[in-house]
Design a protein around this motif. Structure first.
Motif, PDB file in Angstrom:
ATOM      1  N   CYS A  98      14.696 -58.428 -52.432  1.00  7.47           N
ATOM      2  CA  CYS A  98      14.566 -58.875 -53.823  1.00  7.47           C
ATOM      3  C   CYS A  98      13.112 -59.130 -54.200  1.00  7.47           C
ATOM      4  CB  CYS A  98      15.405 -60.125 -54.052  1.00  7.47           C
ATOM      5  SG  CYS A  98      17.179 -59.818 -54.121  1.00  7.47           S
ATOM      6  N   ARG A  99      12.331 -59.642 -53.279  1.00  2.00           N
ATOM      7  CA  ARG A  99      10.901 -59.843 -53.576  1.00  2.00           C
ATOM      8  C   ARG A  99      10.222 -58.494 -53.827  1.00  2.00           C
ATOM      9  NH1 ARG A  99      10.905 -63.676 -49.012  1.00  2.00           N
ATOM     10  NH2 ARG A  99      10.958 -65.813 -49.834  1.00  2.00           N
ATOM     11  N   ASP A 100      10.551 -57.502 -52.996  1.00  5.88           N
ATOM     12  CA  ASP A 100       9.968 -56.169 -53.203  1.00  5.88           C
ATOM     13  C   ASP A 100      10.402 -55.589 -54.542  1.00  5.88           C
ATOM     14  OD1 ASP A 100       8.698 -56.286 -50.760  1.00  5.88           O
ATOM     15  OD2 ASP A 100      10.160 -55.047 -49.700  1.00  5.88           O
ATOM     16  N   ALA A 101      11.690 -55.768 -54.890  1.00  5.14           N
ATOM     17  CA  ALA A 101      12.182 -55.254 -56.169  1.00  5.14           C
ATOM     18  C   ALA A 101      11.504 -55.951 -57.340  1.00  5.14           C
ATOM     19  CB  ALA A 101      13.697 -55.427 -56.244  1.00  5.14           C
ATOM     20  N   ARG A 102      11.321 -57.273 -57.224  1.00  9.99           N
ATOM     21  CA  ARG A 102      10.628 -58.013 -58.282  1.00  9.99           C
ATOM     22  C   ARG A 102       9.191 -57.530 -58.438  1.00  9.99           C
ATOM     23  NH1 ARG A 102       9.305 -63.724 -56.381  1.00  9.99           N
ATOM     24  NH2 ARG A 102       7.964 -62.431 -55.093  1.00  9.99           N
ATOM     25  N   ASP A 103       8.495 -57.356 -57.328  1.00  6.87           N
ATOM     26  CA  ASP A 103       7.106 -56.905 -57.403  1.00  6.87           C
ATOM     27  C   ASP A 103       7.028 -55.523 -58.045  1.00  6.87           C
ATOM     28  OD1 ASP A 103       6.426 -59.260 -56.162  1.00  6.87           O
ATOM     29  OD2 ASP A 103       6.111 -58.357 -54.180  1.00  6.87           O
ATOM     30  N   ALA A 104       8.015 -54.668 -57.771  1.00  7.49           N
ATOM     31  CA  ALA A 104       8.044 -53.346 -58.398  1.00  7.49           C
ATOM     32  C   ALA A 104       8.317 -53.464 -59.895  1.00  7.49           C
ATOM     33  CB  ALA A 104       9.100 -52.466 -57.734  1.00  7.49           C
ATOM     34  N   MET A 105       9.237 -54.356 -60.280  1.00  5.42           N
ATOM     35  CA  MET A 105       9.568 -54.547 -61.698  1.00  5.42           C
ATOM     36  C   MET A 105       8.362 -54.988 -62.502  1.00  5.42           C
ATOM     37  SD  MET A 105      13.273 -56.479 -61.710  1.00  5.42           S
ATOM     38  CE  MET A 105      13.119 -56.874 -63.467  1.00  5.42           C
ATOM     39  N   TYR A 106       7.509 -55.844 -61.909  1.00  2.00           N
ATOM     40  CA  TYR A 106       6.396 -56.425 -62.645  1.00  2.00           C
ATOM     41  C   TYR A 106       5.066 -55.752 -62.327  1.00  2.00           C
ATOM     42  CZ  TYR A 106       9.599 -59.855 -64.425  1.00  2.00           C
ATOM     43  OH  TYR A 106      10.645 -60.439 -65.084  1.00  2.00           O
ATOM     44  N   SER A 107       5.130 -54.607 -61.653  1.00  2.00           N
ATOM     45  CA  SER A 107       3.933 -53.788 -61.494  1.00  2.00           C
ATOM     46  C   SER A 107       3.673 -53.035 -62.797  1.00  2.00           C
ATOM     47  CB  SER A 107       4.125 -52.790 -60.353  1.00  2.00           C
ATOM     48  OG  SER A 107       5.136 -51.843 -60.691  1.00  2.00           O
ATOM     49  N   ARG A 108       2.532 -52.418 -62.910  1.00  3.18           N
ATOM     50  CA  ARG A 108       2.237 -51.657 -64.127  1.00  3.18           C
ATOM     51  C   ARG A 108       3.251 -50.537 -64.346  1.00  3.18           C
ATOM     52  NH1 ARG A 108      -3.477 -48.635 -65.025  1.00  3.18           N
ATOM     53  NH2 ARG A 108      -2.755 -47.637 -63.126  1.00  3.18           N
ATOM     54  N   PRO A 109       3.586 -49.728 -63.325  1.00  5.20           N
ATOM     55  CA  PRO A 109       4.632 -48.720 -63.547  1.00  5.20           C
ATOM     56  C   PRO A 109       5.985 -49.346 -63.862  1.00  5.20           C
ATOM     57  CG  PRO A 109       3.350 -48.196 -61.582  1.00  5.20           C
ATOM     58  CD  PRO A 109       2.959 -49.576 -61.992  1.00  5.20           C
ATOM     59  N   GLY A 110       6.262 -50.536 -63.305  1.00  3.87           N
ATOM     60  CA  GLY A 110       7.519 -51.205 -63.598  1.00  3.87           C
ATOM     61  C   GLY A 110       7.617 -51.610 -65.061  1.00  3.87           C
ATOM     62  N   PHE A 111       6.542 -52.160 -65.610  1.00  2.96           N
ATOM     63  CA  PHE A 111       6.520 -52.481 -67.038  1.00  2.96           C
ATOM     64  C   PHE A 111       6.703 -51.217 -67.875  1.00  2.96           C
ATOM     65  CE2 PHE A 111       4.302 -56.540 -65.936  1.00  2.96           C
ATOM     66  CZ  PHE A 111       5.124 -57.387 -66.670  1.00  2.96           C
ATOM     67  N   ALA A 112       6.054 -50.129 -67.446  1.00  2.00           N
ATOM     68  CA  ALA A 112       6.166 -48.869 -68.182  1.00  2.00           C
ATOM     69  C   ALA A 112       7.605 -48.370 -68.181  1.00  2.00           C
ATOM     70  CB  ALA A 112       5.236 -47.827 -67.558  1.00  2.00           C
ATOM     71  N   LEU A 113       8.248 -48.422 -67.022  1.00  3.10           N
ATOM     72  CA  LEU A 113       9.626 -47.950 -66.921  1.00  3.10           C
ATOM     73  C   LEU A 113      10.552 -48.792 -67.793  1.00  3.10           C
ATOM     74  CD1 LEU A 113      11.728 -46.111 -65.632  1.00  3.10           C
ATOM     75  CD2 LEU A 113      11.876 -47.731 -63.735  1.00  3.10           C
ATOM     76  N   ARG A 114      10.360 -50.103 -67.795  1.00  6.54           N
ATOM     77  CA  ARG A 114      11.238 -50.955 -68.597  1.00  6.54           C
ATOM     78  C   ARG A 114      11.029 -50.733 -70.099  1.00  6.54           C
ATOM     79  NH1 ARG A 114      10.571 -56.665 -67.405  1.00  6.54           N
ATOM     80  NH2 ARG A 114       8.692 -56.235 -66.226  1.00  6.54           N
ATOM     81  N   SER A 115       9.827 -50.367 -70.500  1.00  7.12           N
ATOM     82  CA  SER A 115       9.619 -50.070 -71.919  1.00  7.12           C
ATOM     83  C   SER A 115      10.434 -48.848 -72.324  1.00  7.12           C
ATOM     84  CB  SER A 115       8.133 -49.851 -72.216  1.00  7.12           C
ATOM     85  OG  SER A 115       7.696 -48.556 -71.836  1.00  7.12           O
TER      86      SER A 115
END
Length: 207
Positions: A98-115
């Motif tokens: 879950c920590r790895d998944a969170r770090d991926a979610m809040y990385s720059r590519p993660g923000f881009a993907l969520r947009s």
């Protein structure tokens, strides 16, 4: 309406002249940066060119559309969830994942993907479906399967817990609460999700 904060780059901003892979990397980085700041709706090819300090023509020569550019930027930038350590217990393994998944979610590519997930209409989102499944969903489910299977082998997890509904719980909960509740998934929040939701869901039935 959200618009790009980037404007066309003046000619002098393009020097020193870059070519090939160096220029392409700068364009892909600028794409992720713009997605994370102005979102899918605000992203423009002109804005990407300005962010990469190049001309608009250099972007269009390589990518004929915004969708093609964004797809390549995500492929190049998405964090890879390749392994989860065996820490000796299902709770510890889930926390690490879950920590790895969170770090991926809040990385720059993660923000881009969520947009993209949040802003694209269904037709636009369909163009990114395979990329999201192959780059995010399948690797996460594979690691959750590994964690749950290890827990079954240790006797910590009920044997029928290795199923798609269980594997969907953590990704679905993290995305939902991030979008709807503004949750940033600090360690305390991850602890609560695992202790109050996942462990009761996984725990073997008592005789």
């Amino acid at each position: 309406m959200v618009t790009s904060r980037w404007t066309a780059a003046p000619a002098r901003a393009s020097s020193p002249r870059r070519r090939g892979a160096v220029l392409e990397r700068a364009i892909l980085d600028a794409t992720l940066e713009q997605l994370g700041t102005v979102g899918w709706n605000g992203l423009t090819m002109e804005g990407v060119a300005a962010g990469a300090q190049t001309g608009k023509a250099a972007v269009y020569r390589r990518w004929p559309s915004k969708e093609a550019l964004v797809a390549d930027a995500l492929r190049a930038g998405l964090p890879r969830l390749d392994a989860v350590p065996d820490l000796g217990g299902v709770r510890e393994d889930l926390m690490a994942l879950c920590r790895d998944a969170r770090d991926a979610m809040y990385s720059r590519p993660g923000f881009a993907l969520r947009s993209i997930i949040h802003e694209c209409d269904p037709i636009q989102a369909e163009r990114f479906h395979a990329l999201i499944v192959e780059g995010v969903v399948e690797p996460t489910v594979k690691l959750l399967h590994e964690v749950v299977t290890r827990g079954i082998e240790r006797g910590e997890v009920r044997p029928d817990a290795a199923n798609g509904y269980v594997f969907d719980v953590i990704p679905a909960m993290m995305m939902y609460r991030s979008k709807m509740c503004g949750c940033e998934w600090n360690d305390r929040q991850l602890d609560e999700m695992i202790d109050r939701l996942m462990l009761p869901l996984l725990r073997p039935d008592l005789p």
